[in-house]
Design an enzyme around this catalytic site. Structure first.
Site, PDB file in Angstrom:
ATOM      1  N   GLY A 111     -69.361  23.542 -92.284  1.00  0.00           N
ATOM      2  CA  GLY A 111     -68.176  22.794 -92.682  1.00  0.00           C
ATOM      3  C   GLY A 111     -67.705  23.068 -94.099  1.00  0.00           C
ATOM      4  O   GLY A 111     -66.517  22.997 -94.395  1.00  0.00           O
ATOM      5  N   GLU A 112     -68.631  23.381 -95.010  1.00  0.00           N
ATOM      6  CA  GLU A 112     -68.247  23.426 -96.416  1.00  0.00           C
ATOM      7  C   GLU A 112     -68.455  24.768 -97.102  1.00  0.00           C
ATOM      8  O   GLU A 112     -67.842  25.041 -98.131  1.00  0.00           O
ATOM      9  CB  GLU A 112     -69.019  22.337 -97.180  1.00  0.00           C
ATOM     10  CG  GLU A 112     -68.600  20.953 -96.768  1.00  0.00           C
ATOM     11  CD  GLU A 112     -69.525  19.880 -97.279  1.00  0.00           C
ATOM     12  OE1 GLU A 112     -69.198  19.242 -98.272  1.00  0.00           O
ATOM     13  OE2 GLU A 112     -70.583  19.687 -96.672  1.00  0.00           O
ATOM     14  N   GLN A 123     -63.038  26.360 -88.570  1.00  0.00           N
ATOM     15  CA  GLN A 123     -63.574  25.645 -89.734  1.00  0.00           C
ATOM     16  C   GLN A 123     -63.709  26.558 -90.946  1.00  0.00           C
ATOM     17  O   GLN A 123     -63.398  26.167 -92.074  1.00  0.00           O
ATOM     18  CB  GLN A 123     -64.939  25.055 -89.397  1.00  0.00           C
ATOM     19  CG  GLN A 123     -64.871  23.669 -88.778  1.00  0.00           C
ATOM     20  CD  GLN A 123     -66.183  22.936 -88.911  1.00  0.00           C
ATOM     21  OE1 GLN A 123     -67.115  23.219 -88.193  1.00  0.00           O
ATOM     22  NE2 GLN A 123     -66.255  21.982 -89.806  1.00  0.00           N
ATOM     23  N   ARG A 173     -76.904  30.218 -86.416  1.00  0.00           N
ATOM     24  CA  ARG A 173     -76.409  30.343 -85.042  1.00  0.00           C
ATOM     25  C   ARG A 173     -75.022  29.719 -84.918  1.00  0.00           C
ATOM     26  O   ARG A 173     -74.777  28.619 -85.420  1.00  0.00           O
ATOM     27  CB  ARG A 173     -77.387  29.620 -84.113  1.00  0.00           C
ATOM     28  CG  ARG A 173     -77.075  29.720 -82.639  1.00  0.00           C
ATOM     29  CD  ARG A 173     -77.641  31.006 -82.064  1.00  0.00           C
ATOM     30  NE  ARG A 173     -77.614  31.028 -80.607  1.00  0.00           N
ATOM     31  CZ  ARG A 173     -78.588  30.536 -79.838  1.00  0.00           C
ATOM     32  NH1 ARG A 173     -79.639  29.983 -80.397  1.00  0.00           N
ATOM     33  NH2 ARG A 173     -78.513  30.609 -78.527  1.00  0.00           N
ATOM     34  N   ILE A 174     -74.135  30.405 -84.220  1.00  0.00           N
ATOM     35  CA  ILE A 174     -72.797  29.877 -83.963  1.00  0.00           C
ATOM     36  C   ILE A 174     -72.788  29.176 -82.606  1.00  0.00           C
ATOM     37  O   ILE A 174     -73.174  29.762 -81.581  1.00  0.00           O
ATOM     38  CB  ILE A 174     -71.755  31.014 -83.984  1.00  0.00           C
ATOM     39  CG1 ILE A 174     -71.665  31.627 -85.377  1.00  0.00           C
ATOM     40  CG2 ILE A 174     -70.390  30.492 -83.537  1.00  0.00           C
ATOM     41  CD1 ILE A 174     -71.188  30.676 -86.448  1.00  0.00           C
ATOM     42  N   LYS A 215     -64.871  29.717 -81.405  1.00  0.00           N
ATOM     43  CA  LYS A 215     -63.481  29.356 -81.732  1.00  0.00           C
ATOM     44  C   LYS A 215     -63.425  28.269 -82.800  1.00  0.00           C
ATOM     45  O   LYS A 215     -62.723  28.405 -83.812  1.00  0.00           O
ATOM     46  CB  LYS A 215     -62.757  28.873 -80.468  1.00  0.00           C
ATOM     47  CG  LYS A 215     -61.309  28.483 -80.714  1.00  0.00           C
ATOM     48  CD  LYS A 215     -60.623  28.021 -79.417  1.00  0.00           C
ATOM     49  CE  LYS A 215     -60.353  29.208 -78.521  1.00  0.00           C
ATOM     50  NZ  LYS A 215     -59.555  28.828 -77.324  1.00  0.00           N
ATOM     51  N   THR A 216     -64.181  27.192 -82.615  1.00  0.00           N
ATOM     52  CA  THR A 216     -64.120  26.106 -83.597  1.00  0.00           C
ATOM     53  C   THR A 216     -64.796  26.506 -84.912  1.00  0.00           C
ATOM     54  O   THR A 216     -64.380  26.067 -85.983  1.00  0.00           O
ATOM     55  CB  THR A 216     -64.777  24.833 -83.037  1.00  0.00           C
ATOM     56  OG1 THR A 216     -66.118  25.136 -82.634  1.00  0.00           O
ATOM     57  CG2 THR A 216     -64.017  24.302 -81.847  1.00  0.00           C
ATOM     58  N   GLY A 275     -74.940  24.932 -90.482  1.00  0.00           N
ATOM     59  CA  GLY A 275     -73.869  24.046 -90.953  1.00  0.00           C
ATOM     60  C   GLY A 275     -72.781  24.871 -91.598  1.00  0.00           C
ATOM     61  O   GLY A 275     -73.037  25.652 -92.515  1.00  0.00           O
ATOM     62  N   ASN A 293     -69.910  27.370 -81.240  1.00  0.00           N
ATOM     63  CA  ASN A 293     -68.624  27.630 -80.582  1.00  0.00           C
ATOM     64  C   ASN A 293     -67.826  28.581 -81.472  1.00  0.00           C
ATOM     65  O   ASN A 293     -67.424  28.216 -82.584  1.00  0.00           O
ATOM     66  CB  ASN A 293     -67.847  26.314 -80.382  1.00  0.00           C
ATOM     67  CG  ASN A 293     -66.562  26.508 -79.581  1.00  0.00           C
ATOM     68  OD1 ASN A 293     -65.781  27.421 -79.842  1.00  0.00           O
ATOM     69  ND2 ASN A 293     -66.349  25.646 -78.602  1.00  0.00           N
TER      70      ASN A 293
END
Length: 735
Positions: free
Chosen positions: A701-702, A636, A626-627, A631-632, A699, A629
């Protein structure tokens, strides 16, 4: 960027909302660790060892002390004792806080070239740095091992732990490889990498008796607090770590390094506030980066491309003074349905600065080798690289048959190929040109495991309709507060503008470490629980004091607010939190394989005369649950791709094999991508929730850095017919 469907206007989760901290950052209102004013503030700088191993026999500080404004020079001869870092254990994650086992300035022993041997405290930053450069030492030099290439043969199997397995196997992969009709058996190398966050590591430390306040550039406030409490023998509750804004971490600020400890020590000694803002050179010499690696990847297949054998082994390094292994073979345990699998990670210990977490540690370099080998096999088989991956996409975890909690990698390949126009690719290397440029297209898989820790948190609903969320999580540029405000707004049915989030302070309920792409899911889980509790208490209140809205109910009940909490920071509640994490971690490990995944498609252009390589186009599709936001999340994912391009084409830490000294400790000689190096990046995500995760988020970020170097290497091969197996792919390797 593409979304499946815009959420309703009344729904906050999923929307492209501006960041709540955007104005503070763009106007300069946001304060970072080295920007807090204090009366009587002093400045500190470190001097570094110039040998790789040995003992200090004499240290000369006279010249440094003679510099105007210098207050003191701390060395192993006069520094007060500190306690040694504890032995790390997965039963208490905060014991992993220290980046090294070395008790700085409490020993005359040197473990790497660059280890701090002195700290200068002065009235000005300029005086501190000038004096630090004047500190010299004499040494009894001991034999050292610093050459990773020369020491690879001495590597030992990596022990398995509760958090990381060093090896795994299914069947007899070597025998299956030997018997395979088609096979490839290749070796790759990746260099060491260093962190280069916009905000270098910085600490401002202030003692008031036994109470300590630390403004710190960290992605692990609670670890910093607990580590300093142990080092200086003061209660954890007496230490406050403040970090509302951090200018990038990427893993480098996940541990406690020399700058933090020695700034606190200097403040203790001088009795004055002390600030240390590390120079780029000091960051390189005292803060760990990514280990170099050598990897073997071998694949055996039948003539239809079905994998019969997958072998992935690695050698990485740790420091004699600390550091840890990387899960280089992680993705190779999950990505392809091979009948026989063998993965083995090996370690060699060197007298170099301890390595540490860095931008998807393990999978970043592991996916490069694996995905380049899959591409090589596709050429041997004369099968399209996307088609070969689809033929070997597993329905369950290949190693042990466990279920995937969520996996849509097949959809990522097919959608990415359509968006990129992959069908127009001609397969023969060197067959596509644009004028003088050789054009190549490459594809690779992205993969990163999903983890979730624990977070303590409070939620307060006030009679004016506002909501306050309080949790000591971290904001390093990813939009954490914005995402949690959106989650709280939907959970409580209030406008997102009514929600305020407090974070970045250990005086708040303890949040998780910002690492491993865990933070959003971890905080969301506690936030949703707290909001549910609050709604139940509100419903109970409404039975006696009915109203048309929550604020009406509170006012009718004569209450200014209603507050609920999750978790506890001390006593049995804290122990219960640790037990809760470990039991959930073990339970999930037994039941599921959880991960984010994706598919990269890239276009490169290579000058056949100079070897100059340019990335000209990028399309990526991710399955990241699930997203929260749009935009952010897009930002990322693009950022990870930029990091991967740097790893593929330019980033490399150069270590002198004689002395162990890092030879390019600055951004003038360690090259990261700049704006002109980056093409338009087209990012898509499937926005399909993982049913086993809070709100279905996984998640992000990576995952987006993984697979990038593999996609670039594959595109370069398609353009030139040259397979570069040694990162970075520089022009000299193409000529």
């Amino acid at each position: 960027m593409t979304q499946v469907q815009d959420p309703p206007l009344t729904q906050a989760v999923g929307r492209s909302l501006d960041r709540v901290d955007g104005t503070a950052k763009t106007t300069g209102e946001a304060r970072f660790a080295a920007e807090y004013p204090y009366p009587g503030l002093t400045y500190a700088a470190m001097a570094h060892a110039t040998i790789a191993r040995g003992r200090i026999t004499a240290i000369h500080t006279e010249a440094a002390l003679a510099v105007a404004g210098v207050l003191t020079v701390l060395t192993h001869e006069n520094a007060p004792p500190m306690k040694k870092p504890p032995k790390p254990t997965p039963l208490n994650l905060s014991t992993m806080a220290s980046g090294t086992r070395i008790n700085y300035l409490n020993t005359d022993e040197v473990h790497w070239n660059g280890q701090p041997i002195a700290v200068v405290v002065a009235e000005t930053l300029e005086a501190a740095r000038e004096a630090a450069a004047l500190v010299t030492a004499e040494y009894a030099v001991a034999k050292s091992t610093v050459d990773f290439k020369a020491e690879q043969g001495n590597a030992k199997p990596q022990p398995s732990t509760m958090l990381m397995s060093g090896s795994a196997k299914k069947g007899d992969a070597e025998a299956a490889l030997a018997a395979a009709p088609v096979s490839v058996d290749l070796r790759y190398s990746t260099p060491a990498h260093n962190h280069n966050a916009i905000e270098p590591h910085a600490t401002t430390a202030v003692w008031d008796g036994d109470r300590l306040t630390v403004h710190e550039a960290t992605q692990g406030m609670d670890w910093v607090r607990r580590h300093l409490a142990l080092k200086f023998g003061v209660p954890v509750a007496g230490i406050r770590v403040i970090a509302p804004f951090v200018g990038g971490g990427f893993g480098g600020k996940g541990s406690v390094w020399a700058g933090t400890v020695l700034t606190v020590l200097a403040a203790k000694v001088t009795g004055r506030p002390v600030r240390m803002l590390l120079s780029r050179e000091s960051v390189y010499r005292t803060v760990g980066g990514r280990t170099p690696s050598v990897q073997r990847v071998a694949l055996g297949a039948d003539t239809d491309g079905r994998l019969t054998s997958l072998i992935h082994t690695s050698v990485t390094q740790t420091g004699s003074g600390g550091g840890g292994p990387e899960q280089v073979t992680s993705q190779s345990r999950h990505l392809y349905a091979a009948e026989n699998i063998l993965v083995q990670q090996n370690l060699v210990e060197l007298d170099t600065v301890p390595n540490t977490f860095m931008r998807a540690p393990g999978e970043s370099i592991g996916t490069y080798a694996l995905e380049a080998t899959v591409d090589e096999l596709a050429y041997r088989l004369d099968i399209d690289p996307v088609e070969l991956r689809l033929r070997n996409e597993p329905s369950v975890n290949p190693l042990d048959g466990k279920k995937f909690s969520h996996r849509l990698l097949r959809e990522c390949y097919t959608r990415g190929a359509a968006e990129f126009g992959w069908a127009d690719r001609t397969p023969e290397p060197g067959s596509m040109r644009d004028g003088r440029w050789l054009v190549g297209w490459g594809v690779a898989a992205a993969y990163h495991p999903s983890v979730q820790f624990t977070a303590n948190l409070t939620v307060r609903l006030s009679a004016d309709g506002s909501v306050l969320v309080r949790c000591g999580f971290h904001e390093m540029g990813m939009g954490g507060a914005t995402a949690q405000a959106q989650i709280a707004a939907d959970a409580l049915g209030v406008p997102v503008g009514s929600v305020r989030v407090e974070y970045g302070d250990t005086d708040l309920p303890t949040g998780p470490l910002a690492g491993g792409s865990n933070q959003t899911a971890t905080v969301a889980a506690s936030l949703l629980t707290a909001c549910d509790k609050l709604k139940r208490e509100l419903a109970g209140l409404a039975k006696k004091h009915p109203g048309d809205s929550p604020p009406d109910i509170l006012r009718a009940a004569g209450k200014t607010h209603l507050e609920t909490s999750v978790g506890a920071d001390s006593g049995l509640g804290a122990v219960a939190g640790q037990v809760r994490f470990m039991s959930k971690f073990v339970r999930d490990q037994r039941r599921w394989v959880k991960a984010a995944s994706g598919a990269h498609f890239c276009e490169v252009r290579v000058d056949p005369d100079t070897g100059e390589t340019r990335i000209s186009r990028w399309t990526a599709v991710f399955d990241v649950g699930r997203i929260i936001n749009a935009k952010t999340a897009t930002s990322q994912l693009k950022g990870g791709i930029v990091m991967g391009i740097g790893m593929a084409l330019s980033e490399e830490t150069l270590v002198d094999p004689r002395s162990g000294r890092i030879m390019n400790p600055s951004l003038s000689e360690y090259h990261v991508p700049v704006h002109a190096d980056i093409p338009p990046i087209d990012v898509h995500y499937l926005d399909e929730p993982d049913p086993t995760m809070p709100l279905g988020l996984v998640g992000i970020g990576e995952v987006s850095i993984t697979g990038v170097a593999g996609a670039v290497a594959n595109a370069v091969f398609h353009a030139t017919g040259k397979r570069v197996r040694d990162l970075p792919i520089t022009l000299d390797k193409l000529l």
